[in-house]
Design an enzyme around this catalytic site. Structure first.
Site, mmCIF file in Angstrom:
data_model
loop_
_atom_site.group_PDB
_atom_site.id
_atom_site.type_symbol
_atom_site.label_atom_id
_atom_site.label_comp_id
_atom_site.label_asym_id
_atom_site.label_seq_id
_atom_site.Cartn_x
_atom_site.Cartn_y
_atom_site.Cartn_z
ATOM 1 N N ASP A 439 0.837 -1.202 0.000
ATOM 2 C CA ASP A 439 0.000 0.000 0.000
ATOM 3 C C ASP A 439 0.868 1.245 0.000
ATOM 4 O OD1 ASP A 439 0.893 -0.719 2.551
ATOM 5 O OD2 ASP A 439 -0.729 0.309 3.569
ATOM 6 N N ARG A 443 5.372 3.939 6.043
ATOM 7 C CA ARG A 443 4.914 3.877 7.426
ATOM 8 C C ARG A 443 4.943 2.435 7.945
ATOM 9 N NH1 ARG A 443 -0.994 5.613 5.776
ATOM 10 N NH2 ARG A 443 -1.954 3.593 5.353
ATOM 11 N N ASP A 444 4.457 2.264 9.154
ATOM 12 C CA ASP A 444 4.471 0.932 9.774
ATOM 13 C C ASP A 444 3.370 0.067 9.179
ATOM 14 O OD1 ASP A 444 2.453 2.487 10.713
ATOM 15 O OD2 ASP A 444 2.846 2.161 12.838
ATOM 16 N N GLU A 445 3.415 -0.089 7.874
ATOM 17 C CA GLU A 445 2.431 -0.903 7.177
ATOM 18 C C GLU A 445 3.171 -1.646 6.061
ATOM 19 O OE1 GLU A 445 -2.271 -0.237 6.234
ATOM 20 O OE2 GLU A 445 -1.155 1.320 7.206
ATOM 21 N N ASP A 452 -5.686 -2.393 -2.916
ATOM 22 C CA ASP A 452 -4.831 -1.416 -3.585
ATOM 23 C C ASP A 452 -4.241 -2.020 -4.857
ATOM 24 O OD1 ASP A 452 -5.077 -1.105 -0.726
ATOM 25 O OD2 ASP A 452 -3.667 0.564 -0.829
ATOM 26 N N TRP A 504 -11.329 -5.874 -2.211
ATOM 27 C CA TRP A 504 -10.003 -6.273 -1.743
ATOM 28 C C TRP A 504 -9.759 -7.727 -2.178
ATOM 29 C CZ3 TRP A 504 -11.584 -1.719 -0.766
ATOM 30 C CH2 TRP A 504 -10.695 -0.748 -0.339
ATOM 31 N N GLU A 716 -2.209 9.086 -0.633
ATOM 32 C CA GLU A 716 -3.254 8.180 -0.155
ATOM 33 C C GLU A 716 -4.626 8.849 -0.165
ATOM 34 O OE1 GLU A 716 -2.692 6.944 3.903
ATOM 35 O OE2 GLU A 716 -3.990 5.198 3.621
ATOM 36 N N HIS A 737 1.061 6.298 -2.187
ATOM 37 C CA HIS A 737 0.020 5.281 -2.104
ATOM 38 C C HIS A 737 -0.584 5.191 -3.495
ATOM 39 C CE1 HIS A 737 -1.304 3.745 1.830
ATOM 40 N NE2 HIS A 737 -2.431 3.364 1.230
HETATM 41 C C1 RAM Z 1 -4.960 1.087 4.902
HETATM 42 C C2 RAM Z 1 -4.014 0.740 3.828
HETATM 43 C C3 RAM Z 1 -4.596 0.422 2.489
HETATM 44 C C4 RAM Z 1 -6.043 0.088 2.511
HETATM 45 C C5 RAM Z 1 -6.508 -0.418 3.839
HETATM 46 C C6 RAM Z 1 -7.977 -0.747 3.870
HETATM 47 O O1 RAM Z 1 -4.400 0.808 6.139
HETATM 48 O O2 RAM Z 1 -3.021 1.689 3.730
HETATM 49 O O3 RAM Z 1 -4.351 1.384 1.527
HETATM 50 O O4 RAM Z 1 -6.270 -0.855 1.521
HETATM 51 O O5 RAM Z 1 -6.205 0.457 4.847
#
Ligand code: RAM
Length: 913
Positions: A439, A443-445, A452, A504, A716, A737
């Site tokens: 995504d 960040r912490d992801e 996405d 998704w 994003e 994003h």
């Molecule tokens: C966020 C992500 C992503 C999205 C989800 C639902 O945390 O960054 O872009 O698909 O949520």
């Protein structure tokens, strides 16, 4: 005529290939027009022994031709020769090779080794072995993998130029190994092989909770060096108890947090390794292109911020790390912090990283050194350097890292803002196609969010060749899928069991379909078939007695702007409307796939299901008079673009859509789900001009708003940075994003007009469509047959169109403003003809406010003449700031033609600015 680009499984001369039936593709280049391949013949040899002769096949097939010879052996080189004949009497030959890998994890003789640094927990272990070579070498191959991410050194030099191996897969089921060719052994001397292993995704701090040990609590390595000597003998040096382990200079390394490298550390104590276990049956050879440094960006500017931070700007938001040269004193520590942006005061802004602090530390040893981290990457444009008195910005380089996909697309227009948007889309893809589709990279992801990836896949496939990248990731998706929970929201799944969510989890059907459409790859459909049908069947199981999916958690039209502020992030469109629209869409893909794969019974079954969903969708979500129950942009777009609404309802839904857009002063309000299809739905329904208006809007919310705010990647949120320069502060705000970059597909397909007419571009559709504000477009797409080009300009009352169609394909060209399509074979074609069309933006449009119109005396005259009294209406001043389209959205139809006349008159008489 020349044959070029003989590829094996999309790769040039690959080694370590574990495909038992690899496929061959080639391209034909010719100066002549209308060239098609008339026949081909493939020979495959190993050690001068013929293992396959396809025979001369009278066929035009030149893409993904499957090997059909003697069963392949592991670790063996195969030479491939292809002869091609064309319809013009020419013939050409091309050679390539491939080398097989170990074929199966059980063919690894090595043992898994790990360490036991109880009190040195954060340092990265280095597994070491010395070995003596005293004969002439023919070839050396290193097969390697790890639990964690690794780098190998041979005699002090890094082996290969790739990063973050073995990559991220569903380690519970699949782990890649890599193959390296390296002939650099010392003969008559000791050679030293070292493999350093960082925590990576396996054991590192990762996921929303920033917890370590997602897959295990010890990193480990599995390596074997295969040496073939000139005298025909072979030797294998596998990891086993004869290896030693030490901890070296990498004192700490975490993907989110950064790395600490201490070069003052001298050789440390060697300890015994510990043999460990990890199911070798999970091993698979590297499946996609590896991650490499694909570009090095020099520093652009040195800034001392108001807070006194020493900052370097690289001019581009990117994913990777910084490499720098230094001659520091022994023990000097240099710290590099990363940020995507500076705040409006000009200070480093790191909130977009959340808990992923992204700090690298380097400790100098007193000599001239070049530093870079090993097992971490960052999303950044700016760095802040600490621990250096004098900063020479030439010493700092940003290394751009991502999966090294072949670049296949280019897109340029007369409009610099759109060109920047295209650049932002491409950079978004580069930053987020790092082994898996993430995504965001900062960040912490940095997770493989399926939604996405799904919305962006079509655009991604124009810009880069994503066949292998998605093939690998879809295997993980399939491996994470269950009957009970369907397809997870992220792949690899570290969130645990959650029921599938619409848009998704639909990545399961949509992405294989995109790969098939783009490359004509039917194997991906075969391999994913169970996953694709499994996803649709999962939804069917969730459905209530009305046959609709109306339960469970949904992301809806994620981040759409049409829900009241402070509510959740799922947008105003009924979440289950979205879910059922996708249910129909996925079922449509599955029924088509079943037909392609000749699964007639399934095809009929899913046909029936599809019709049923569509019918029920109409009953539930469209009133008997043709109104959408969610009259949002996204609701209307889905009903139109997914072809769900019954014919009789379509015009009303389109009207709702355009009215909704007008009510937002011709702005979009869509989120992740509506955005990719919005302009498509308009263009497909005779509202192309409105799609153009949306594309070229420069104020919030729009694609160009972020461009105007200086973005170099896609944000994003439509308002990640607010008009005031402040940041959106929901705690979820990434500046890299790619989801909204999904407009790219429309730009290539509808503006430049490059489309596939038959899967894989065997037949091409060229259909450029003008919009006001862009007077020329030039785009190329490197298809599996070769380069397709579409360039047009409409300037000074002349239209020019240039089209290139690669050999072995045909095309239908729809020239702008001409009625009859033209059927052509391969070749380059130019057309020039007169037009009355002027694509310069008019000074006045339906977007002008009433005030702007009334500033012109002619307008007042016309309005007073044809609508006497209108301007004296007591409420008129409340309409001054409304756009004409907004006023018309609620006004009577006659007013519309009146305003059109006014606007035409103004544009004809005004001296355009
Ligand atoms: C966020 C992500 C992503 C999205 C989800 C639902 O945390 O960054 O872009 O698909 O949520």
């Amino acid at each position: 005529m020349k044959v070029t680009d003989l590829h094996v499984e999309y790769l040039k001369n690959p080694i370590g290939l574990d495909e038992k039936k690899p496929r061959f593709s080639w391209k034909i280049i010719s100066d002549e027009n209308d060239v098609v391949q008339s026949a081909y013949q493939i020979f495959v040899e190993s050690n001068n022994r013929l293992v396959w002769d396809s025979g001369k096949r009278e066929s035009g097939a030149s893409v993904l031709i499957e090997y059909d010879g003697v069963e392949l052996n592991p670790c063996t080189k195969y030479d491939v020769q292809v002869t091609v004949w064309d319809n013009k009497g020419n013939e050409d030959i091309i050679d390539a090779f491939f080398e097989t890998g170990l074929f199966s994890g059980s063919n690894f003789q090595a043992e898994w080794i790990t360490h036991d640094f109880i009190d040195d927990e954060t340092a990265c272990p280095i597994f070491v072995r010395e070995f003596y070579v005293n004969k002439e070498i023919e070839s050396v191959r290193i097969y390697a993998t790890s639990l964690g991410i690794y780098e190998i050194k041979l005699n002090g030099e890094k082996v290969g130029d790739t990063f973050f191996a073995p990559g991220w897969t569903n380690y519970h089921k699949r782990l890649q190994y890599q193959t390296y060719a390296n002939e650099e052994l010392l003969i008559g001397q000791n050679n030293k092989i070292e493999i350093a292993v960082g925590n990576g995704w396996y054991k590192g701090i990762f996921g929303f909770e920033c917890k370590p040990n997602l897959y295990g609590d010890r990193v480990a390595a599995l390596v074997e060096v295969h040496i073939s000597y000139k005298d025909g003998t072979k030797e294998v040096i596998p990891t086993d108890t004869s290896w030693k382990v030490t901890s070296g200079s990498i004192r700490y390394s975490e993907i989110y947090m950064g790395e600490t490298f201490d070069s003052t550390i001298q050789e440390m104590k060697l300890s015994d390794v510990i043999v460990t276990n990890f199911d070798k049956n999970r091993l698979v050879s590297q499946e996609s292109e590896p991650v490499r440094i694909t570009q090095r960006l020099p520093s652009k500017e040195f800034i001392i911020t108001p807070k006194g931070e020493k900052v370097i700007d690289f001019g581009q938001n990117l994913t990777g790390f910084v490499e720098f040269k230094i001659k520091g004193h022994k023990g000097q520590k240099v710290t590099i912090r990363h940020a995507e942006v500076l705040d409006k005061e000009g200070n480093l802004y790191t909130e977009t990283l959340r808990q992923a602090i992204s700090v690298d530390n380097f400790i100098c040893n007193g000599e001239e050194q070049t530093f870079r981290p090993h097992f971490t990457f960052h999303g950044f444009r700016y760095i802040c350097v600490e621990g250096l008195e004098e900063i020479n910005i030439e010493d700092f380089t940003a290394c751009v890292l991502h999966t090294q996909m072949e670049e296949t697309g280019s897109f340029k227009t007369s409009n610099p803002l759109i060109n920047q948007l295209q650049s932002n889309i491409q950079w978004g893809q580069r930053g987020n196609f790092l082994d898996i589709p993430t995504d965001c990279p900062q960040r912490d992801e940095r997770l493989g969010w399926t939604g996405d990836a799904q919305v962006f896949a079509g655009t991604a496939a124009y810009n880069y060749n994503v066949a292998l990248f998605f093939t690998k990731w879809l295997r993980d998706l399939k491996s994470e899928q269950t009957v009970e929970f369907g397809v997870p929201h992220i792949v690899p799944n570290i969130l645990g069991d959650q029921g599938g969510a619409a848009a998704w989890s639909d990545a399961a059907t949509i992405i294989p379909w995109v790969v098939y459409q783009t490359y004509g790859d039917t194997r991906i459909l075969e391999n994913q078939y169970d996953s694709m049908t499994g996803w649709v069947d999962y939804i069917s199981n969730q459905c209530g007695s009305n046959g609709l999916w109306q339960s469970g958690y949904q992301y809806g039209d994620w981040l759409a702007l049409d829900k009241e502020e402070g509510a959740d992030r799922t947008g105003a469109t009924d979440k289950y409307l979205v879910a059922n629209a996708y249910y129909a869409y996925s079922t449509d893909i599955v029924r088509k796939t079943a037909r392609i794969l000749n699964k007639v019974e399934d095809a009929n079954k899913y046909d029936e299901l599809y019709e049923k969903i569509k019918k029920t969708f109409n009953v539930e979500y469209i009133t008997a008079t043709g109104r959408m129950v969610s009259e949002t942009q996204t609701g209307c777009v889905l009903a139109l673009h997914f072809d769900l609404a019954e014919e009789k309802y379509r015009s009303r839904i389109l009207e709702s859509l355009t009215r909704n857009i007008a009510n937002h002063k011709n702005h979009l309000t869509t989120g992740f789900v509506g955005t990719p299809y919005l302009c498509h739905a308009l263009t497909e329904n005779n509202e192309h001009a409105l799609a153009g208006t949306l594309l070229l809007k420069e104020d919030y919310p729009s694609w160009l708003y972020s461009v105007k705010k200086g973005a170099t990647t896609i944000w994003e949120r439509w308002n990640s940075i607010l008009p005031s320069g402040d940041f959106e502060e929901s705690g979820m705000n990434s500046l890299n994003h790619y989801a909204y970059g999904s407009i790219g597909e429309w730009m290539y397909g509808k503006l430049a007009g490059i489309n596939q007419h038959e899967p894989g571009y065997k037949k091409i559709l060229i259909k450029p469509q003008f919009i006001k504000g862009i007077s020329s477009v030039e785009a190329t797409f490197e298809s599996v047959y070769g380069e397709i080009k579409s360039a047009w300009s409409c300037e000074n009352k002349k239209i020019n169109v240039t089209v290139t169609i690669p050999a072995n394909t045909t095309a239908v060209i729809f020239l702008p403003e001409k009625d009859e399509p033209i059927e052509v074979g391969s070749g380059s074609y130019s057309y020039e003809y007169k037009t009355e069309t002027n694509l310069e933006l008019d000074r006045f449009s339906m977007d002008s406010t009433l005030q702007e119109i009334l500033n012109e005396p002619i307008a007042i005259n016309i309005l007073n003449q044809y609508a006497p009294g209108m301007l004296n209406h007591p409420m008129i001043e409340f309409a001054y700031q409304l756009s004409v389209s907004e006023i018309l959205a609620t006004g009577p139809a006659e007013t519309e033609s009146l305003f059109k006349t006014v606007i035409d008159q103004l544009n004809q008489t005004s001296t355009a600015v």
